[in-house]
Design a protein around this motif. Structure first.
Motif, PDB file in Angstrom:
ATOM      1  N   PHE A 188       0.890  -1.054   0.165  1.00 46.81           N
ATOM      2  CA  PHE A 188       0.089   0.069  -0.078  1.00 46.81           C
ATOM      3  C   PHE A 188       0.987   1.305  -0.039  1.00 46.81           C
ATOM      4  CE2 PHE A 188      -2.566  -2.977   2.240  1.00 46.81           C
ATOM      5  CZ  PHE A 188      -3.616  -3.355   1.167  1.00 46.81           C
ATOM      6  N   CYS A 189       0.372   2.235  -0.767  1.00 42.41           N
ATOM      7  CA  CYS A 189       1.033   3.459  -0.634  1.00 42.41           C
ATOM      8  C   CYS A 189       0.823   4.205   0.447  1.00 42.41           C
ATOM      9  CB  CYS A 189       0.828   4.501  -2.022  1.00 42.41           C
ATOM     10  SG  CYS A 189       1.103   6.031  -1.950  1.00 42.41           S
ATOM     11  N   ASP A 190       1.873   4.742   1.474  1.00 41.01           N
ATOM     12  CA  ASP A 190       1.642   5.360   2.555  1.00 41.01           C
ATOM     13  C   ASP A 190       0.849   6.660   2.526  1.00 41.01           C
ATOM     14  OD1 ASP A 190       2.827   3.389   3.719  1.00 41.01           O
ATOM     15  OD2 ASP A 190       4.717   4.491   3.936  1.00 41.01           O
ATOM     16  N   ARG A 191       0.727   7.310   1.346  1.00 42.18           N
ATOM     17  CA  ARG A 191       0.113   8.467   0.962  1.00 42.18           C
ATOM     18  C   ARG A 191      -1.262   8.335   0.835  1.00 42.18           C
ATOM     19  NH1 ARG A 191       3.515  12.419  -2.674  1.00 42.18           N
ATOM     20  NH2 ARG A 191       4.481  10.354  -2.718  1.00 42.18           N
TER      21      ARG A 191
ATOM     22  N   ASP B  64      -3.449   3.610  -2.352  1.00 39.77           N
ATOM     23  CA  ASP B  64      -3.571   2.589  -3.497  1.00 39.77           C
ATOM     24  C   ASP B  64      -2.327   1.526  -3.422  1.00 39.77           C
ATOM     25  OD1 ASP B  64      -5.955   3.682  -4.221  1.00 39.77           O
ATOM     26  OD2 ASP B  64      -5.180   4.729  -6.173  1.00 39.77           O
ATOM     27  N   SER B  65      -2.529   0.538  -4.354  1.00 42.46           N
ATOM     28  CA  SER B  65      -1.561  -0.594  -4.379  1.00 42.46           C
ATOM     29  C   SER B  65      -0.166   0.333  -4.806  1.00 42.46           C
ATOM     30  CB  SER B  65      -1.852  -1.381  -5.564  1.00 42.46           C
ATOM     31  OG  SER B  65      -2.423  -1.115  -6.552  1.00 42.46           O
ATOM     32  N   LEU B  66       1.104  -0.315  -4.630  1.00 42.74           N
ATOM     33  CA  LEU B  66       2.176   0.422  -5.128  1.00 42.74           C
ATOM     34  C   LEU B  66       3.000  -0.837  -5.474  1.00 42.74           C
ATOM     35  CD1 LEU B  66       4.192   2.614  -5.103  1.00 42.74           C
ATOM     36  CD2 LEU B  66       4.522   2.103  -2.870  1.00 42.74           C
ATOM     37  N   GLU B  67       3.854  -0.849  -6.405  1.00 40.68           N
ATOM     38  CA  GLU B  67       4.857  -1.852  -6.773  1.00 40.68           C
ATOM     39  C   GLU B  67       6.133  -1.548  -6.355  1.00 40.68           C
ATOM     40  OE1 GLU B  67       4.555  -3.712 -10.477  1.00 40.68           O
ATOM     41  OE2 GLU B  67       2.302  -3.572 -10.701  1.00 40.68           O
ATOM     42  N   ILE B  68       6.845  -2.334  -5.811  1.00 35.24           N
ATOM     43  CA  ILE B  68       8.148  -1.857  -5.356  1.00 35.24           C
ATOM     44  C   ILE B  68       9.128  -3.108  -5.985  1.00 35.24           C
ATOM     45  CG2 ILE B  68       9.961  -1.946  -3.552  1.00 35.24           C
ATOM     46  CD1 ILE B  68       7.438  -0.799  -1.671  1.00 35.24           C
TER      47      ILE B  68
ATOM     48  N   VAL C  70       5.776   5.202  -0.791  1.00 36.24           N
ATOM     49  CA  VAL C  70       4.860   6.126  -1.654  1.00 36.24           C
ATOM     50  C   VAL C  70       5.208   6.144  -3.100  1.00 36.24           C
ATOM     51  CG1 VAL C  70       4.611   7.702   0.383  1.00 36.24           C
ATOM     52  CG2 VAL C  70       6.441   8.147  -1.194  1.00 36.24           C
ATOM     53  N   HIS C  71       4.159   6.592  -3.880  1.00 37.37           N
ATOM     54  CA  HIS C  71       4.386   6.703  -5.341  1.00 37.37           C
ATOM     55  C   HIS C  71       5.536   7.817  -5.537  1.00 37.37           C
ATOM     56  CE1 HIS C  71       0.460   4.873  -5.539  1.00 37.37           C
ATOM     57  NE2 HIS C  71       0.915   4.261  -6.346  1.00 37.37           N
TER      58      HIS C  71
ATOM     59  N   ASN D  12      -8.539  11.244  -5.454  1.00 35.88           N
ATOM     60  CA  ASN D  12      -9.514  11.406  -4.320  1.00 35.88           C
ATOM     61  C   ASN D  12      -8.882  11.419  -2.903  1.00 35.88           C
ATOM     62  OD1 ASN D  12     -11.557  11.386  -6.275  1.00 35.88           O
ATOM     63  ND2 ASN D  12     -12.206   9.178  -5.991  1.00 35.88           N
ATOM     64  N   SER D  13      -8.044  10.502  -2.751  1.00 39.56           N
ATOM     65  CA  SER D  13      -7.259  10.492  -1.581  1.00 39.56           C
ATOM     66  C   SER D  13      -6.459  11.863  -1.242  1.00 39.56           C
ATOM     67  CB  SER D  13      -6.266   9.331  -1.383  1.00 39.56           C
ATOM     68  OG  SER D  13      -7.101   8.352  -1.525  1.00 39.56           O
ATOM     69  N   ILE D  14      -5.740  12.315  -2.448  1.00 37.41           N
ATOM     70  CA  ILE D  14      -4.928  13.566  -2.233  1.00 37.41           C
ATOM     71  C   ILE D  14      -5.825  14.721  -2.028  1.00 37.41           C
ATOM     72  CG2 ILE D  14      -3.492  15.034  -3.499  1.00 37.41           C
ATOM     73  CD1 ILE D  14      -2.372  12.185  -2.764  1.00 37.41           C
ATOM     74  N   ASN D  15      -6.956  14.897  -2.650  1.00 40.88           N
ATOM     75  CA  ASN D  15      -7.856  16.082  -2.265  1.00 40.88           C
ATOM     76  C   ASN D  15      -8.289  16.097  -0.732  1.00 40.88           C
ATOM     77  OD1 ASN D  15      -7.756  17.036  -5.157  1.00 40.88           O
ATOM     78  ND2 ASN D  15      -9.648  15.692  -5.567  1.00 40.88           N
ATOM     79  N   ILE D  16      -8.647  14.682  -0.308  1.00 42.09           N
ATOM     80  CA  ILE D  16      -9.056  14.835   1.043  1.00 42.09           C
ATOM     81  C   ILE D  16      -7.690  15.078   1.873  1.00 42.09           C
ATOM     82  CG2 ILE D  16      -9.485  13.356   2.856  1.00 42.09           C
ATOM     83  CD1 ILE D  16     -11.333  11.673   1.004  1.00 42.09           C
ATOM     84  N   LEU D  17      -6.611  14.784   1.648  1.00 43.02           N
ATOM     85  CA  LEU D  17      -5.290  15.043   2.432  1.00 43.02           C
ATOM     86  C   LEU D  17      -4.981  16.540   2.196  1.00 43.02           C
ATOM     87  CD1 LEU D  17      -2.532  12.357   1.435  1.00 43.02           C
ATOM     88  CD2 LEU D  17      -3.728  12.678   3.844  1.00 43.02           C
ATOM     89  N   GLU D  18      -5.219  17.050   1.139  1.00 47.28           N
ATOM     90  CA  GLU D  18      -4.848  18.626   1.001  1.00 47.28           C
ATOM     91  C   GLU D  18      -6.108  19.532   1.729  1.00 47.28           C
ATOM     92  OE1 GLU D  18      -4.908  19.141  -3.366  1.00 47.28           O
ATOM     93  OE2 GLU D  18      -2.756  18.666  -3.301  1.00 47.28           O
ATOM     94  N   LYS D  19      -7.345  18.885   1.903  1.00 50.43           N
ATOM     95  CA  LYS D  19      -8.397  19.462   2.505  1.00 50.43           C
ATOM     96  C   LYS D  19      -8.235  19.566   4.075  1.00 50.43           C
ATOM     97  CE  LYS D  19     -13.421  19.228   3.389  1.00 50.43           C
ATOM     98  NZ  LYS D  19     -14.642  18.482   3.322  1.00 50.43           N
ATOM     99  N   TYR D  20      -7.521  18.603   4.589  1.00 50.59           N
ATOM    100  CA  TYR D  20      -7.416  18.559   6.256  1.00 50.59           C
ATOM    101  C   TYR D  20      -5.927  18.762   6.410  1.00 50.59           C
ATOM    102  CZ  TYR D  20     -12.003  16.816   6.254  1.00 50.59           C
ATOM    103  OH  TYR D  20     -13.627  16.592   6.030  1.00 50.59           O
ATOM    104  N   LEU D  21      -5.047  18.807   5.504  1.00 45.41           N
ATOM    105  CA  LEU D  21      -3.759  19.015   6.022  1.00 45.41           C
ATOM    106  C   LEU D  21      -3.367  20.483   6.672  1.00 45.41           C
ATOM    107  CD1 LEU D  21      -0.968  17.779   5.552  1.00 45.41           C
ATOM    108  CD2 LEU D  21      -0.534  18.955   3.337  1.00 45.41           C
ATOM    109  N   LEU D  22      -2.818  20.446   7.547  1.00 51.41           N
ATOM    110  CA  LEU D  22      -2.478  21.459   8.067  1.00 51.41           C
ATOM    111  C   LEU D  22      -1.182  22.161   7.680  1.00 51.41           C
ATOM    112  CD1 LEU D  22      -3.143  23.578  10.559  1.00 51.41           C
ATOM    113  CD2 LEU D  22      -1.657  22.272  12.007  1.00 51.41           C
ATOM    114  N   THR D  23      -1.163  23.469   7.008  1.00 55.00           N
ATOM    115  CA  THR D  23       0.000  24.166   6.581  1.00 55.00           C
ATOM    116  C   THR D  23       0.393  25.174   7.314  1.00 55.00           C
ATOM    117  OG1 THR D  23      -1.332  25.444   5.298  1.00 55.00           O
ATOM    118  CG2 THR D  23      -0.578  23.133   4.120  1.00 55.00           C
ATOM    119  N   GLU D  24       1.611  25.936   6.894  1.00 52.00           N
ATOM    120  CA  GLU D  24       2.031  26.949   7.747  1.00 52.00           C
ATOM    121  C   GLU D  24       1.205  28.122   7.368  1.00 52.00           C
ATOM    122  OE1 GLU D  24       5.990  28.117   7.218  1.00 52.00           O
ATOM    123  OE2 GLU D  24       6.589  26.064   7.045  1.00 52.00           O
TER     124      GLU D  24
END
Length: 191
Positions: free
Chosen positions: A76-79, A82-86, A140-141, A150-162
């Motif tokens: 799994f991608c930590d970010r 989704d699936s991630l190939e290593i 991570v990818h 969709n996951s990135i949009n949710i992260l950006e919505k709730y991400l605390l920035t400076e």
């Protein structure tokens, strides 16, 4: 669902009777998949395929084991989750095992010790650990564009920035008067 006997049988496949080996080098190869990792209750991989070659150099007093690990893992991608190939390419690990008559003679160093009257060794724990050591700690990818949007949009919505912290600080510009009194006390002590 595997029974208790199946994992034990699986781990017995990785037992090497080194007492029957001649002094010198002997090669072994292993193909590891999800079944192997399930015996260790490791469920972080969606799918995996490792090829491990093991070279054992046996002498009268020790075993010098060299592991070469390569393979592919789907995890799994930590970010974005989704699936991630290593892909893992030829990582080498070395394990030295010395034969001792009694453990009182053992000095704590980087060697592992087994009784001199031992006749076999199970390498499954080494295989497990060395395969895990080939996987990065952060999965991570490489490009954020490859992540689930969709996951990135949710992260950006709730991400605390400076900038959001600065906005909150500007809203609370009024300082509690008790802090001013404490600052005065602090400044008086410096003088």
């Amino acid at each position: 669902m595997p029974t208790i006997l199946e994992p034990m049988k699986t781990l017995k496949d990785y037992t090497i009777p080194f007492s029957s080996l001649k002094n010198g080098k002997t090669m072994f190869s292993y193909n590891l998949n999800n079944l192997f990792f399930e015996t260790f209750n490791w469920e972080e991989f969606m799918d995996c395929s490792f090829d491990v070659s093991l070279s054992i150099a046996k002498s009268e007093t020790m075993l010098d084991m060299n592991f070469t690990v390569s393979g592919e893992v789907v995890t799994f991608c930590d970010r974005c989750l989704d699936s991630l190939e290593i892909t893992v390419a030829n990582m080498n690990f070395r394990q030295l095992i010395k034969f001792v008559e009694n453990y009182e003679d053992v000095h704590k160093d980087e060697l592992e010790y087994i009784p001199i009257n031992s006749h076999e060794i199970n390498v499954s724990s080494y295989l497990f650990e060395y395969c895990l050591l080939t996987i990065p700690t952060k999965n991570v990818h490489q490009n954020i564009e490859e992540c689930n949007p969709n996951s990135i949009n949710i992260l950006e919505k709730y991400l605390l920035t400076e900038t959001s912290e600065d906005e909150n600080a500007n809203e609370n510009t009024e300082i509690d008067p008790r802090w001013n009194k404490l600052k005065e006390l602090k400044n008086n002590k410096k003088q």
